[in-house]
Design a protein around this motif. Structure first.
Motif, PDB file in Angstrom:
ATOM      1  N   UNK A   1      13.281  -9.104   2.104  1.00 55.74           N
ATOM      2  CA  UNK A   1      13.230  -8.234   3.287  1.00 55.74           C
ATOM      3  C   UNK A   1      14.562  -7.527   3.528  1.00 55.74           C
ATOM      4  N   UNK A   2      14.463  -6.244   3.834  1.00 53.11           N
ATOM      5  CA  UNK A   2      15.658  -5.488   4.178  1.00 53.11           C
ATOM      6  C   UNK A   2      16.387  -4.873   3.003  1.00 53.11           C
ATOM      7  N   UNK A   3      16.030  -5.237   1.774  1.00 55.58           N
ATOM      8  CA  UNK A   3      16.705  -4.684   0.604  1.00 55.58           C
ATOM      9  C   UNK A   3      16.022  -3.384   0.207  1.00 55.58           C
ATOM     10  N   UNK A   4      16.675  -2.267   0.507  1.00 54.93           N
ATOM     11  CA  UNK A   4      16.063  -0.961   0.241  1.00 54.93           C
ATOM     12  C   UNK A   4      16.956  -0.031  -0.557  1.00 54.93           C
ATOM     13  N   UNK A   5      18.252  -0.281  -0.553  1.00 52.14           N
ATOM     14  CA  UNK A   5      19.189   0.701  -1.088  1.00 52.14           C
ATOM     15  C   UNK A   5      19.453   0.553  -2.583  1.00 52.14           C
ATOM     16  N   UNK A   6      18.914  -0.476  -3.215  1.00 54.22           N
ATOM     17  CA  UNK A   6      19.242  -0.680  -4.626  1.00 54.22           C
ATOM     18  C   UNK A   6      18.019  -0.942  -5.493  1.00 54.22           C
ATOM     19  N   UNK A   7      16.832  -0.707  -4.960  1.00 53.22           N
ATOM     20  CA  UNK A   7      15.638  -1.042  -5.748  1.00 53.22           C
ATOM     21  C   UNK A   7      15.477  -0.127  -6.962  1.00 53.22           C
TER      22      UNK A   7
ATOM     23  N   UNK B   1       0.825  -1.213   0.000  1.00 54.19           N
ATOM     24  CA  UNK B   1       0.000   0.000   0.000  1.00 54.19           C
ATOM     25  C   UNK B   1       0.858   1.261   0.000  1.00 54.19           C
ATOM     26  N   UNK B   2       1.886   1.271   0.837  1.00 53.67           N
ATOM     27  CA  UNK B   2       2.731   2.462   0.922  1.00 53.67           C
ATOM     28  C   UNK B   2       4.172   2.036   1.140  1.00 53.67           C
ATOM     29  N   UNK B   3       5.036   2.445   0.223  1.00 53.83           N
ATOM     30  CA  UNK B   3       6.459   2.137   0.344  1.00 53.83           C
ATOM     31  C   UNK B   3       7.101   3.044   1.375  1.00 53.83           C
ATOM     32  N   UNK B   4       8.175   2.570   1.971  1.00 57.50           N
ATOM     33  CA  UNK B   4       8.876   3.374   2.980  1.00 57.50           C
ATOM     34  C   UNK B   4       9.511   4.598   2.319  1.00 57.50           C
ATOM     35  N   UNK B   5       9.804   5.590   3.123  1.00 54.62           N
ATOM     36  CA  UNK B   5      10.407   6.821   2.606  1.00 54.62           C
ATOM     37  C   UNK B   5      11.735   6.530   1.922  1.00 54.62           C
ATOM     38  N   UNK B   6      12.540   5.662   2.533  1.00 53.27           N
ATOM     39  CA  UNK B   6      13.860   5.364   1.971  1.00 53.27           C
ATOM     40  C   UNK B   6      13.744   4.683   0.609  1.00 53.27           C
ATOM     41  N   UNK B   7      12.780   3.778   0.456  1.00 55.80           N
ATOM     42  CA  UNK B   7      12.594   3.109  -0.830  1.00 55.80           C
ATOM     43  C   UNK B   7      12.065   4.086  -1.878  1.00 55.80           C
ATOM     44  N   UNK B   8      11.103   4.923  -1.498  1.00 56.38           N
ATOM     45  CA  UNK B   8      10.574   5.903  -2.454  1.00 56.38           C
ATOM     46  C   UNK B   8      11.669   6.846  -2.922  1.00 56.38           C
ATOM     47  N   UNK B   9      12.527   7.249  -1.997  1.00 52.51           N
ATOM     48  CA  UNK B   9      13.637   8.142  -2.344  1.00 52.51           C
ATOM     49  C   UNK B   9      14.598   7.454  -3.303  1.00 52.51           C
ATOM     50  N   UNK B  10      14.862   6.180  -3.035  1.00 51.03           N
ATOM     51  CA  UNK B  10      15.778   5.431  -3.894  1.00 51.03           C
ATOM     52  C   UNK B  10      15.200   5.279  -5.299  1.00 51.03           C
ATOM     53  N   UNK B  11      13.909   5.005  -5.387  1.00 50.79           N
ATOM     54  CA  UNK B  11      13.262   4.856  -6.698  1.00 50.79           C
ATOM     55  C   UNK B  11      13.296   6.174  -7.469  1.00 50.79           C
ATOM     56  N   UNK B  12      12.993   7.270  -6.783  1.00 52.28           N
ATOM     57  CA  UNK B  12      13.012   8.578  -7.451  1.00 52.28           C
ATOM     58  C   UNK B  12      14.412   8.918  -7.956  1.00 52.28           C
TER      59      UNK B  12
END
Length: 203
Positions: free
Chosen positions: A62-68, A14-25
């Motif tokens: 789980x836990x993979x946020x920095x390279x998505x 439903x809602x991605x974490x701030x860190x993931x959204x930032x990485x995607x942007x």
């Protein structure tokens, strides 16, 4: 032997974490226009990449946020590489076949709903959209193998006449040898002007 259960896709996050959204942007969306332009330049047509990141990341380890973000970009980059290889092999006629098959000029990235039965990565074309299909337990893997499935996806869409693979094979193996073959037949028959016209499209 127990019957395997049918694969059930996970619901989108439903809602991605701030860190993931930032990485995607920062690592994908900022380059998306350029990636689409590269595809459009190859095809001579406006092309769109429509990846639902919330749906795809339901399968993220789980836990993979920095390279998505980089992962999404790499999927598109490898699509571009596969498209380049396809066009280099099949030329303008291959482009025509592709554009007729991918009639909505769109790329997407859904999970492969065949589940465990399928490979790490594959591709198909559905409702005019080219789909890169990832295995539900192997998101991000084998992206550079996409070219192995590219022409097969295009050829899966029925059209009149020979497939682009068949036409290319005829060009490479028949037409490249036809002059020598006609000379040999002409010599045997004492008919130097003999002409072979298989008329493949009519037969």
């Amino acid at each position: 032997m127990p019957k395997s259960l049918a694969f059930e896709p996970k619901p989108a996050i439903e809602k991605l974490s701030i860190s993931i959204r930032k990485d995607i942007r920062g690592k994908y969306e900022s380059d998306k226009d350029e990636l689409e332009a590269s595809i459009g330049e190859l095809l001579g047509a406006s092309f769109h990449v429509e990846i639902n990141t919330n749906e795809v990341l339901a399968y993220n380890p789980p836990g993979l946020t920095s390279s998505v973000g980089a992962m999404f970009k790499r999927y598109v980059e490898d699509y571009i590489s596969a498209l380049e290889a396809y066009l280099e092999k099949f030329g303008d006629e291959g482009k025509i076949h592709f554009l007729e098959a991918v009639s909505r000029f769109e790329l997407t990235l859904p999970v492969n709903e065949l589940g465990d039965q399928e490979t790490t990565i594959s591709a198909d074309i559905k409702d005019g959209v080219f789909r890169i299909l990832f295995h539900h337990e192997r998101l991000g893997y084998n992206k550079n193998s996409l070219s192995d499935f590219f022409s097969k996806a295009v050829e899966s869409i029925q059209r009149a006449g020979y497939s682009i693979v068949a036409k290319t094979s005829i060009e490479e193996h028949f037409h490249s040898e036809i002059e020598e073959l006609m000379a040999e037949i002409g010599e045997i028959l004492a008919m130097p002007d003999v002409v072979l016209d298989p008329d493949f499209e009519e037969n």
